[in-house]
Structures are given as structure tokens and as C-alpha cells.
Design a protein around this motif. Structure first.
Motif, PDB file in Angstrom:
ATOM      1  N   ASN A  53     -30.519  16.094 120.729  1.00  9.15           N
ATOM      2  CA  ASN A  53     -31.520  17.503 120.273  1.00  9.15           C
ATOM      3  C   ASN A  53     -31.079  18.263 120.447  1.00  9.15           C
ATOM      4  O   ASN A  53     -30.333  18.872 121.591  1.00  9.15           O
ATOM      5  CB  ASN A  53     -32.785  17.204 121.853  1.00  9.15           C
ATOM      6  CG  ASN A  53     -33.626  18.039 121.803  1.00  9.15           C
ATOM      7  OD1 ASN A  53     -33.271  19.341 121.217  1.00  9.15           O
ATOM      8  ND2 ASN A  53     -34.092  18.539 123.666  1.00  9.15           N
ATOM      9  N   ALA A 109     -31.871  18.315 111.710  1.00  7.01           N
ATOM     10  CA  ALA A 109     -33.118  17.287 111.374  1.00  7.01           C
ATOM     11  C   ALA A 109     -32.831  16.402 111.522  1.00  7.01           C
ATOM     12  O   ALA A 109     -31.832  15.589 112.595  1.00  7.01           O
ATOM     13  CB  ALA A 109     -33.809  17.630 110.500  1.00  7.01           C
ATOM     14  N   SER A 110     -33.708  15.511 111.638  1.00  9.58           N
ATOM     15  CA  SER A 110     -33.375  13.031 111.641  1.00  9.58           C
ATOM     16  C   SER A 110     -32.857  12.954 110.619  1.00  9.58           C
ATOM     17  O   SER A 110     -32.760  13.473 109.731  1.00  9.58           O
ATOM     18  CB  SER A 110     -34.986  12.730 111.784  1.00  9.58           C
ATOM     19  OG  SER A 110     -34.848  11.203 112.417  1.00  9.58           O
ATOM     20  N   ASN A 111     -31.799  12.126 111.251  1.00 13.28           N
ATOM     21  CA  ASN A 111     -31.120  11.829 110.058  1.00 13.28           C
ATOM     22  C   ASN A 111     -30.142  12.392 109.143  1.00 13.28           C
ATOM     23  O   ASN A 111     -29.511  12.004 109.019  1.00 13.28           O
ATOM     24  CB  ASN A 111     -31.484  10.800 109.199  1.00 13.28           C
ATOM     25  CG  ASN A 111     -32.478   9.430 110.041  1.00 13.28           C
ATOM     26  OD1 ASN A 111     -32.058   9.080 110.893  1.00 13.28           O
ATOM     27  ND2 ASN A 111     -33.594   9.298 109.477  1.00 13.28           N
ATOM     28  N   GLN A 112     -30.099  13.919 109.513  1.00 15.10           N
ATOM     29  CA  GLN A 112     -28.868  14.666 108.748  1.00 15.10           C
ATOM     30  C   GLN A 112     -27.491  14.366 109.576  1.00 15.10           C
ATOM     31  O   GLN A 112     -26.467  14.274 108.651  1.00 15.10           O
ATOM     32  CB  GLN A 112     -29.174  15.773 109.703  1.00 15.10           C
ATOM     33  CG  GLN A 112     -30.560  16.625 108.656  1.00 15.10           C
ATOM     34  CD  GLN A 112     -30.089  18.476 108.816  1.00 15.10           C
ATOM     35  OE1 GLN A 112     -30.911  19.013 109.797  1.00 15.10           O
ATOM     36  NE2 GLN A 112     -30.686  18.675 107.460  1.00 15.10           N
ATOM     37  N   ASN A 159     -35.390  12.572 116.689  1.00  9.86           N
ATOM     38  CA  ASN A 159     -34.480  12.632 115.810  1.00  9.86           C
ATOM     39  C   ASN A 159     -33.056  11.756 115.666  1.00  9.86           C
ATOM     40  O   ASN A 159     -32.720  11.683 117.012  1.00  9.86           O
ATOM     41  CB  ASN A 159     -33.283  14.085 115.449  1.00  9.86           C
ATOM     42  CG  ASN A 159     -34.644  15.263 115.288  1.00  9.86           C
ATOM     43  OD1 ASN A 159     -35.691  14.753 115.126  1.00  9.86           O
ATOM     44  ND2 ASN A 159     -34.512  16.235 115.956  1.00  9.86           N
ATOM     45  N   THR A 160     -33.435  11.642 114.782  1.00 11.22           N
ATOM     46  CA  THR A 160     -32.084  10.278 115.338  1.00 11.22           C
ATOM     47  C   THR A 160     -30.759  10.163 113.938  1.00 11.22           C
ATOM     48  O   THR A 160     -30.728  11.103 113.446  1.00 11.22           O
ATOM     49  CB  THR A 160     -32.871   8.251 114.570  1.00 11.22           C
ATOM     50  OG1 THR A 160     -33.279   8.622 113.245  1.00 11.22           O
ATOM     51  CG2 THR A 160     -33.397   7.992 115.089  1.00 11.22           C
TER      52      THR A 160
END
Length: 329
Positions: free
Chosen positions: A109, A114-117, A223-224
Motif C-alpha cells: 500500500n 499501482a499493482s505490479n509496477q 496491489n501486488t
């Protein structure tokens, strides 16, 4: 003793449905253990019932309890996210096999990311969880992520408060990529119970980082991050990378199918994968239950891939399924 122990277990496991034994409750097949695998077996159970008329009752009581239940002959099968050692399998006359795979992912977090950035490698991830890296603007993170604007924000590592298969696999991964990292080296930070607790804590904590089963990340829209794998490639947590890990793992040399999925060699393999296992008596005294158990898992392994994928599990490779069924005693 076997039948009385099993009868007592059936009564206990039917409490949620009928509150007490003797009201017509009946289960043709009983299992218990892994909470991670519970949605899969219940999902398979619905299709199995429609096809055969046989019912399954599965109690989500944890991997350790699942191992104890099957050793005490209290259920038809036990389920565990941690494989048993050869000596325990032999001494308890148990047959062990995997049923599906799951991925463990890192969730963050971090405002503006963003996710996977974000990209991380193993040693840097270990440093985030042991407190060596304390800010998201750390030079090591910036070096891995050129062009990504990382805020000068405190890192808040979150881990499980209880022992779990997920934590065990994640700690094994950290030790593999950072050999000095050992269990218990968590930095000061919040603890949470269960995958759902970690997911909720990261979602509510600016600067938070944690690890969960992939299903919890996807279902909670968390977000991963991308991770560098054993082949040195930075990969995204998705069905492609999960399947790549499953198919490239060295299943043929794994004792009792306890394969090391943390070192899958494929270039696109996700680096933190685990199998969930089932334990059944190798020499059952209840032949009827044994036949029902084998029929159930034959159904799941042969016809349950769509259910597994819908629930965010990764089905086993076909050749592994065939070996499991042909080797069943």
C-alpha cells in the motif's frame, strides 16, 4: 477403535449442520485440515455429489489438526499445506499426494504505485521484512525501479501472528534468497491473523507490505509486486507464471510429491508457490470409505480443473495427476 473414533468425528463434524448426532445427518465421506484447501474440496464436493449422490463433509481446522485427524483415523482423509516427512508417513501407513497449487504474493500500500509496477528481488524483500529497509525511498528500491516515483514514506511490514503454512513457505523463500534470514526475524510492525487479516491490515495501512495467498490479493483488489525468480527474470503474479512454475518443477524426483516449488527453473515461473496435500490410509480398514475417497479425488483431479481455476488454485500437471492415481495403494 477405528469405527468408534470415526463415528465420533462424523458427529462432531456434523454439528454445524444438525447441532447434534442422531437427526438423520449422514456424510458418505469426511475430511478435515487445511483452511487454504477448504474452498477447493467443498467446490469439488458439490460436483461430486451431483455426479455420484455421495456427500462430503469437510472441516477447515488447520493443517496440523488435519494431520492428527487422519493419524487417529477420525476422518477419511486429512489435508495439510505442509507435507509430512517420510518417517511419519511410513510409521502411520499414510499415502500423501498433492491436489492443487497456490501462489503466495507480496502486497503493498504505497501511494502512487499501482499493482505490479514495483519490482523486487529476494534480498531486498528480505530487507523490507527484517527492518533493514525502513523507507520506500531507499536507494535499493530506487535502483530496482528506475523511473518509478517512490515516496519518502516509512515501510510498515505486516506478518501473520499465528503459525501457518503460508508463513512457513514464505520464510523458506526468504531463507533461500537471503541465507542469513531465519524464522522470527520479522521487523517491528503489526501482526494479523490469517490471510484475510493480513490483507485487511495492508489495505488500511499506508506504507504497508505483507504476503498472502493470491486469491486474497485478487479478491480484495490489493496491489501486488513483481518478483525476480530463480532464473533471474522479473515476473508478474498471474496464471501464466503460476502454471509455468507448476509444470517446470522437478516432480519426478520429489519424495512423496513434496516438490520444491521455490526453485522452479522456467524463465517465467513465479518464485513463491506451494502445493496443498492430502493424506489417506495406505491400508484402510474401512474399504467402503476408501473406495469413496479414491472416487472423490479421481473426480477432482480429472474433472475439477475449472473449479480450481475459478477459486484461484493452480491445477496439477496432467502427468502428476496420472502418477497419483496409478500409485494409489
Amino acid at each position: 477403535m477405528y469405527h468408534w473414533g470415526k463415528r465420533i468425528a462424523r458427529c462432531v463434524m456434523g454439528v454445524l449442520g444438525v447441532l447434534f448426532c442422531g437427526t438423520g445427518y449422514s456424510a458418505d465421506l469426511t475430511g478435515g485440515g487445511s483452511s487454504f484447501a477448504a474452498p477447493l474440496y467443498r467446490g469439488w464436493g458439490k460436483g461430486f455429489y451431483h455426479q455420484t449422490g455421495l456427500s462430503l463433509t469437510y472441516q477447515s481446522v488447520g493443517s496440523g489438526a488435519g494431520q492428527k485427524l487422519v493419524m487417529a483415523a477420525g476422518v477419511d482423509f486429512g489435508a495439510s499445506d505442509l507435507p509430512l516427512a517420510d518417517t511419519l508417513l511410513d510409521s502411520n501407513s499414510l499415502y500423501q499426494f498433492p491436489t492443487a497449487l497456490g501462489a503466495i504474493v507480496v502486497i503493498i500500500n504505497v501511494p502512487g504505485v499501482a499493482s505490479n509496477q514495483m519490482k523486487l528481488d529476494g534480498p531486498t524483500l528480505a530487507a523490507l521484512f527484517d527492518g533493514t529497509i525502513t523507507t520506500w525511498a531507499d536507494p535499493r528500491l530506487r535502483a530496482l525501479n528506475p523511473g518509478l516515483r517512490l515516496p519518502d514514506l516509512d515501510v510498515l511490514p505486516i506478518h501473520r501472528e499465528e503459525a501457518s503454512g503460508t508463513s512457513h513457505v514464505f520464510v523458506d523463500y526468504l531463507h533461500n534468497v537471503a541465507p542469513d534470514w531465519k524464522a522470527g526475524m520479522w521487523a517491528d510492525g503489526p501482526e494479523a491473523r490469517g490471510n484475510d487479516g493480513v490483507a485487511a491490515s495492508v489495505r488500511q495501512s499506508i506504507g504497508g507490505i505483507g504476503f498472502v495467498e493470491y486469491a486474497f490479493a485478487r479478491q480484495n483488489r490489493l496491489n501486488t509486486v513483481r518478483l525476480k525468480n530463480h532464473a533471474g527474470q522479473c515476473v508478474t503474479p498471474d496464471r501464466t507464471s503460476f502454471t509455468s512454475a507448476a509444470t517446470s518443477a522437478d516432480w519426478s524426483h520429489a519424495d512423496h510429491y513434496a516438490v520444491n516449488l521455490l526453485k522452479a527453473p522456467a524463465p517465467q515461473a513465479w518464485p513463491i508457490m506451494t502445493a496443498t496435500f492430502v493424506l489417506v490410509p495406505a491400508h484402510p480398514t474401512d474399504k467402503t470409505a476408501a473406495v469413496a475417497t479414491k472416487t472423490f479425488f479421481r473426480y477432482g483431479l480429472k474433472q475439477g480443473d475449472d473449479v480450481a481455476r475459478d477459486l484461484d488454485y493452480v491445477p496439477l500437471p496432467t502427468n502428476v495427476k496420472d502418477r497419483i492415481l496409478s500409485g494409489w495403494p
